[in-house]
Design a protein around this motif. Structure first.
Motif, PDB file in Angstrom:
ATOM      1  N   VAL A  25      -4.030 -73.768  14.398  1.00 13.06           N
ATOM      2  CA  VAL A  25      -3.578 -72.446  14.850  1.00 13.06           C
ATOM      3  C   VAL A  25      -4.421 -71.972  16.023  1.00 13.06           C
ATOM      4  CG1 VAL A  25      -3.385 -70.011  14.208  1.00 13.06           C
ATOM      5  CG2 VAL A  25      -2.625 -71.776  12.615  1.00 13.06           C
ATOM      6  N   ARG A  26      -5.732 -72.113  15.911  1.00 16.77           N
ATOM      7  CA  ARG A  26      -6.631 -71.676  16.979  1.00 16.77           C
ATOM      8  C   ARG A  26      -6.468 -72.552  18.220  1.00 16.77           C
ATOM      9  NH1 ARG A  26     -12.659 -70.790  15.058  1.00 16.77           N
ATOM     10  NH2 ARG A  26     -12.636 -69.517  16.957  1.00 16.77           N
ATOM     11  N   ALA A  27      -6.158 -73.832  18.012  1.00 19.65           N
ATOM     12  CA  ALA A  27      -5.979 -74.752  19.139  1.00 19.65           C
ATOM     13  C   ALA A  27      -4.744 -74.382  19.949  1.00 19.65           C
ATOM     14  CB  ALA A  27      -5.861 -76.184  18.623  1.00 19.65           C
ATOM     15  N   TYR A  28      -3.632 -74.114  19.285  1.00 21.23           N
ATOM     16  CA  TYR A  28      -2.412 -73.715  19.995  1.00 21.23           C
ATOM     17  C   TYR A  28      -2.650 -72.420  20.759  1.00 21.23           C
ATOM     18  CZ  TYR A  28       1.063 -77.092  18.357  1.00 21.23           C
ATOM     19  OH  TYR A  28       1.800 -78.248  18.166  1.00 21.23           O
ATOM     20  N   LYS A  29      -3.317 -71.481  20.124  1.00 23.68           N
ATOM     21  CA  LYS A  29      -3.588 -70.212  20.783  1.00 23.68           C
ATOM     22  C   LYS A  29      -4.444 -70.421  22.036  1.00 23.68           C
ATOM     23  CE  LYS A  29      -4.379 -66.755  18.076  1.00 23.68           C
ATOM     24  NZ  LYS A  29      -3.207 -65.887  18.336  1.00 23.68           N
ATOM     25  N   GLY A  30      -5.352 -71.380  21.972  1.00 27.27           N
ATOM     26  CA  GLY A  30      -6.235 -71.632  23.100  1.00 27.27           C
ATOM     27  C   GLY A  30      -5.548 -72.211  24.323  1.00 27.27           C
ATOM     28  N   ARG A  31      -4.370 -72.823  24.146  1.00 31.27           N
ATOM     29  CA  ARG A  31      -3.694 -73.449  25.282  1.00 31.27           C
ATOM     30  C   ARG A  31      -2.434 -72.712  25.707  1.00 31.27           C
ATOM     31  NH1 ARG A  31      -5.228 -78.489  26.743  1.00 31.27           N
ATOM     32  NH2 ARG A  31      -4.530 -77.692  28.764  1.00 31.27           N
ATOM     33  N   ALA A  32      -2.023 -71.691  24.975  1.00 29.93           N
ATOM     34  CA  ALA A  32      -0.769 -70.998  25.296  1.00 29.93           C
ATOM     35  C   ALA A  32      -0.769 -70.468  26.721  1.00 29.93           C
ATOM     36  CB  ALA A  32      -0.522 -69.869  24.304  1.00 29.93           C
ATOM     37  N   GLY A  33      -1.896 -69.938  27.172  1.00 30.52           N
ATOM     38  CA  GLY A  33      -1.971 -69.380  28.513  1.00 30.52           C
ATOM     39  C   GLY A  33      -1.708 -70.403  29.597  1.00 30.52           C
ATOM     40  N   ASP A  34      -1.964 -71.683  29.311  1.00 32.63           N
ATOM     41  CA  ASP A  34      -1.743 -72.731  30.307  1.00 32.63           C
ATOM     42  C   ASP A  34      -0.266 -73.022  30.531  1.00 32.63           C
ATOM     43  OD1 ASP A  34      -4.464 -73.059  30.650  1.00 32.63           O
ATOM     44  OD2 ASP A  34      -4.617 -74.567  29.079  1.00 32.63           O
ATOM     45  N   LEU A  35       0.594 -72.478  29.664  1.00 33.84           N
ATOM     46  CA  LEU A  35       2.026 -72.724  29.791  1.00 33.84           C
ATOM     47  C   LEU A  35       2.775 -71.537  30.396  1.00 33.84           C
ATOM     48  CD1 LEU A  35       2.650 -74.489  26.356  1.00 33.84           C
ATOM     49  CD2 LEU A  35       2.482 -75.561  28.608  1.00 33.84           C
ATOM     50  N   GLN A  36       2.042 -70.468  30.706  1.00 27.31           N
ATOM     51  CA  GLN A  36       2.686 -69.312  31.315  1.00 27.31           C
ATOM     52  C   GLN A  36       3.198 -69.649  32.713  1.00 27.31           C
ATOM     53  OE1 GLN A  36       0.944 -65.258  30.618  1.00 27.31           O
ATOM     54  NE2 GLN A  36      -0.812 -66.434  29.919  1.00 27.31           N
ATOM     55  N   GLY A  37       4.389 -69.181  33.010  1.00 28.75           N
ATOM     56  CA  GLY A  37       4.933 -69.346  34.346  1.00 28.75           C
ATOM     57  C   GLY A  37       5.599 -70.676  34.600  1.00 28.75           C
ATOM     58  N   ILE A  38       5.600 -71.591  33.643  1.00 31.23           N
ATOM     59  CA  ILE A  38       6.263 -72.877  33.828  1.00 31.23           C
ATOM     60  C   ILE A  38       7.753 -72.698  33.547  1.00 31.23           C
ATOM     61  CG2 ILE A  38       6.432 -75.249  33.006  1.00 31.23           C
ATOM     62  CD1 ILE A  38       3.481 -75.197  32.414  1.00 31.23           C
ATOM     63  N   ALA A  39       8.583 -73.147  34.466  1.00 25.89           N
ATOM     64  CA  ALA A  39      10.030 -72.932  34.368  1.00 25.89           C
ATOM     65  C   ALA A  39      10.652 -73.725  33.225  1.00 25.89           C
ATOM     66  CB  ALA A  39      10.693 -73.329  35.686  1.00 25.89           C
ATOM     67  N   ASP A  40      11.820 -73.248  32.772  1.00 30.12           N
ATOM     68  CA  ASP A  40      12.576 -73.950  31.742  1.00 30.12           C
ATOM     69  C   ASP A  40      12.923 -75.361  32.225  1.00 30.12           C
ATOM     70  OD1 ASP A  40      12.438 -71.496  30.596  1.00 30.12           O
ATOM     71  OD2 ASP A  40      14.595 -71.175  30.427  1.00 30.12           O
ATOM     72  N   VAL A  41      13.038 -76.269  31.265  1.00 27.85           N
ATOM     73  CA  VAL A  41      13.364 -77.655  31.582  1.00 27.85           C
ATOM     74  C   VAL A  41      14.590 -78.070  30.786  1.00 27.85           C
ATOM     75  CG1 VAL A  41      12.518 -80.030  31.581  1.00 27.85           C
ATOM     76  CG2 VAL A  41      10.913 -78.152  31.959  1.00 27.85           C
ATOM     77  N   ASN A  42      15.539 -78.730  31.430  1.00 25.51           N
ATOM     78  CA  ASN A  42      16.736 -79.226  30.752  1.00 25.51           C
ATOM     79  C   ASN A  42      16.457 -80.631  30.251  1.00 25.51           C
ATOM     80  OD1 ASN A  42      19.276 -79.640  29.774  1.00 25.51           O
ATOM     81  ND2 ASN A  42      20.334 -79.448  31.727  1.00 25.51           N
ATOM     82  N   ILE A  43      16.339 -80.786  28.943  1.00 25.22           N
ATOM     83  CA  ILE A  43      15.990 -82.063  28.340  1.00 25.22           C
ATOM     84  C   ILE A  43      17.212 -82.656  27.655  1.00 25.22           C
ATOM     85  CG2 ILE A  43      14.540 -83.200  26.615  1.00 25.22           C
ATOM     86  CD1 ILE A  43      12.435 -81.105  27.145  1.00 25.22           C
ATOM     87  N   ALA A  44      17.513 -83.891  27.986  1.00 24.37           N
ATOM     88  CA  ALA A  44      18.674 -84.571  27.415  1.00 24.37           C
ATOM     89  C   ALA A  44      18.591 -84.601  25.896  1.00 24.37           C
ATOM     90  CB  ALA A  44      18.772 -85.990  27.979  1.00 24.37           C
ATOM     91  N   GLY A  45      19.677 -84.208  25.243  1.00 22.47           N
ATOM     92  CA  GLY A  45      19.717 -84.213  23.789  1.00 22.47           C
ATOM     93  C   GLY A  45      19.103 -82.997  23.156  1.00 22.47           C
ATOM     94  N   VAL A  46      18.443 -82.161  23.957  1.00 21.51           N
ATOM     95  CA  VAL A  46      17.786 -80.956  23.433  1.00 21.51           C
ATOM     96  C   VAL A  46      18.358 -79.703  24.080  1.00 21.51           C
ATOM     97  CG1 VAL A  46      15.590 -79.727  23.172  1.00 21.51           C
ATOM     98  CG2 VAL A  46      15.658 -82.214  22.952  1.00 21.51           C
ATOM     99  N   GLY A  47      18.506 -79.752  25.413  1.00 21.47           N
ATOM    100  CA  GLY A  47      18.980 -78.589  26.156  1.00 21.47           C
ATOM    101  C   GLY A  47      17.858 -77.940  26.924  1.00 21.47           C
ATOM    102  N   MET A  48      18.062 -76.693  27.310  1.00 25.11           N
ATOM    103  CA  MET A  48      17.054 -75.972  28.071  1.00 25.11           C
ATOM    104  C   MET A  48      15.877 -75.608  27.169  1.00 25.11           C
ATOM    105  SD  MET A  48      18.188 -75.995  31.110  1.00 25.11           S
ATOM    106  CE  MET A  48      17.007 -74.891  31.893  1.00 25.11           C
ATOM    107  N   VAL A  49      14.681 -75.954  27.619  1.00 28.67           N
ATOM    108  CA  VAL A  49      13.466 -75.705  26.845  1.00 28.67           C
ATOM    109  C   VAL A  49      12.477 -74.938  27.703  1.00 28.67           C
ATOM    110  CG1 VAL A  49      11.468 -76.759  25.714  1.00 28.67           C
ATOM    111  CG2 VAL A  49      13.753 -77.752  25.400  1.00 28.67           C
ATOM    112  N   ASN A  50      11.981 -73.837  27.187  1.00 28.73           N
ATOM    113  CA  ASN A  50      10.896 -73.122  27.838  1.00 28.73           C
ATOM    114  C   ASN A  50       9.599 -73.611  27.219  1.00 28.73           C
ATOM    115  OD1 ASN A  50       8.846 -70.644  27.647  1.00 28.73           O
ATOM    116  ND2 ASN A  50      10.066 -70.430  29.503  1.00 28.73           N
TER     117      ASN A  50
END
Length: 277
Positions: free
Chosen positions: A158-183
């Motif tokens: 839990v603490r590890a995920y919280k520590g890296r969440a900020g590194d994913l801010q501002g990254i655009a959605d990605v269209n992944i085959a078989g999954v769809g749009m992923v933020n």
């Protein structure tokens, strides 16, 4: 463009912004009117400079690296629960406890599969699996001892995920085959919230409070320490214990979780010491 109106609006969604910009605001207060007009003429460049400094550390990072970091943790947890279920000690647990561990194990496997798909979908290569040290697992004499490790793993995750969440801010959605749009940030937080549920349930199974109380039987372990320990009672430069009468340090501590950095998570005294053949 009204620069000061922009700052006021920003302050409505980020109460800390004036503190971030305080030294720069002081410079403006000391300028003459002519100086202000000249400065405002260059507002776009000035604004970019302000934000790059005020929000340092909150810009987008390398999503492939962040997700591979998460994947390594999920590999470790998934293998731990697989070994736990395969252990002869598993049969000594109650039906309710076995069902809970089996469900958590399914979640961890699902997390691994999703992260591998996302990493491949954004042009990365999923890290090779890591395993939970078999020798360490062999030292556990009871199902209760296995639950101790499960709690430490989940709370660290839990603490590890919280520590890296900020590194994913501002990254655009990605269209992944078989999954769809992923933020990327949303995907990470969806896993993070489930990990928090795991942590709370494991703590409940052990007779602990679902939140980190400060007086739990494991709260002295390294997993609850770090540069910002779980005993912290100050949030956003506010001492939570001073917000109202009857609000104890224990209350303040339990109300917030803290981050762990990559180095802290992978240290031998935490998750790093549990990875091996």
């Amino acid at each position: 463009m009204n620069f000061f109106n922009i700052i006021n609006q920003l302050a409505e969604v980020d109460p800390d912004v004036m503190g971030r910009l305080d030294s720069r605001r002081a410079v403006f207060n000391s300028l003459t009117m002519t100086g202000k007009r000249v400065a405002l003429a260059a507002t776009p460049a000035l604004l970019a400079s302000f934000f790059s400094k005020a929000y340092a550390g909150t810009t987008a990072g390398d999503s492939k690296e962040v997700f591979n970091y998460a994947l390594t943790l999920e590999y470790l947890e998934a293998d731990f629960y697989n070994k736990m279920i395969a252990s002869p000690l598993f049969a000594t647990a109650s039906d309710v406890d076995r069902a809970a561990i089996q469900q958590i194990s399914k979640h961890e496997t699902a997390h691994v599969n999703l992260l591998k798909t996302v990493i491949s979908g954004i042009g990365g290569t999923p890290n090779a699996p890591v395993t939970f040290k078999a020798a360490t697992f062999a030292t556990y004499k009871t199902f209760a001892e296995q639950l101790v490790v499960a709690q430490l793993l989940e709370d660290t995750g839990v603490r590890a995920y919280k520590g890296r969440a900020g590194d994913l801010q501002g990254i655009a959605d990605v269209n992944i085959a078989g999954v769809g749009m992923v933020n990327p940030l949303q995907a990470a937080l969806q896993i993070h919230s489930v990990e928090a549920r795991h942590a709370a349930h494991i703590r409940y199974m052990r007779g602990q409070t679902p939140w980190i109380s400060g007086d739990g039987d494991l709260d002295g372990q390294e997993h609850y320490k770090g540069a910002i320990p779980e005993s912290n009672t100050t949030q956003s430069m506010v001492d939570i214990t001073k917000l109202g009468s009857g609000y104890s340090p224990k209350d303040a501590q339990a109300s917030f979780d803290e981050i762990l950095t990559v180095a802290e998570v992978t240290a031998p005294s935490r998750a790093g010491g549990l990875i091996g053949a």
